[in-house]
Design an enzyme around this catalytic site. Structure first.
Site, PDB file in Angstrom:
ATOM      1  N   ASP A 167      42.756  -3.798  23.976  1.00  0.00           N
ATOM      2  CA  ASP A 167      42.957  -3.191  22.667  1.00  0.00           C
ATOM      3  C   ASP A 167      41.591  -2.855  22.080  1.00  0.00           C
ATOM      4  OD1 ASP A 167      43.894  -2.400  20.182  1.00  0.00           O
ATOM      5  OD2 ASP A 167      44.828  -4.299  19.683  1.00  0.00           O
ATOM      6  N   ARG A 208      55.696 -14.611  24.435  1.00  0.00           N
ATOM      7  CA  ARG A 208      55.068 -14.393  25.742  1.00  0.00           C
ATOM      8  C   ARG A 208      56.103 -14.348  26.872  1.00  0.00           C
ATOM      9  NH1 ARG A 208      49.476 -15.119  25.460  1.00  0.00           N
ATOM     10  NH2 ARG A 208      48.729 -16.563  23.874  1.00  0.00           N
TER      11      ARG A 208
END
Length: 182
Positions: free
Chosen positions: A103, A166
């Site tokens: 990112d 997750r």
């Protein structure tokens, strides 16, 4: 497919992830033929991706993990801390960093610098998800990319929000109502 109620939309299905891991594994196998790279997974998010990816790498590899962090909630703090370092020397070795998402690039940039300072022969990166719109620094270009996505906050298949989500078998956009006003 069962969609978690906190997910706005699924961007990448489990089947898409498996197919992409197979494709990436074949390319990595060719690129590292005759070498024994060390695949270093960035904890904790890279675990599901790394586990799926290595099924399709058909050359000798070593596995290591490094636990680095720069995130609090949904944004990077810009401060990198190494929580757990690798347990081997990387000098004169070929390194393939395995990351769930790139990112801002801040964490990856620091890890790459660290490994180059430790005299790695080469350092490349494979990422399941690339979000180039989120970059805060230039020059971060992973060699192997699964999927490029828009600048949305995603979770699942290793990606988290405050350690949750997750375990989702897909990658989806987290509803803003989950993390705003917290």
């Amino acid at each position: 497919m069962n969609i978690n109620p906190c997910i706005e939309e699924v961007l990448i299905t489990h089947e898409m992830i498996q197919k992409k891991c197979e494709e990436l594994g074949k390319i990595i196998t060719e690129d590292y033929n005759g070498k024994v790279p060390i695949l270093i997974g960035l904890l904790k998010g890279a675990v599901p991706f790394m586990a799926e990816l290595i099924k399709y790498i058909d050359c000798d590899i070593e596995l290591e993990f490094i636990d680095v962090s720069s995130y609090e909630g949904v944004s990077s703090t810009g401060v990198i801390k190494i929580v757990r370092d690798i347990n081997c020397s990387v000098e004169d070795r070929h390194i393939l960093l395995v990351d769930d998402i790139i990112d801002t690039g801040l964490t990856l940039n620091e890890v790459i610098k660290l490994l180059k300072d430790r005299k790695a022969a080469s350092v490349e990166t494979v990422t399941l998800v690339d979000k180039p719109e989120g970059r805060k620094i230039g020059g971060i270009n992973p060699k192997y990319i699964g999927y490029t996505i828009p600048n949305k906050f995603v979770v699942g298949f290793g990606l988290d929000y405050n350690e949750l989500y997750r375990n989702l078998p897909y990658i989806g956009v987290l509803k803003r109502s989950v993390y705003e006003n917290k």
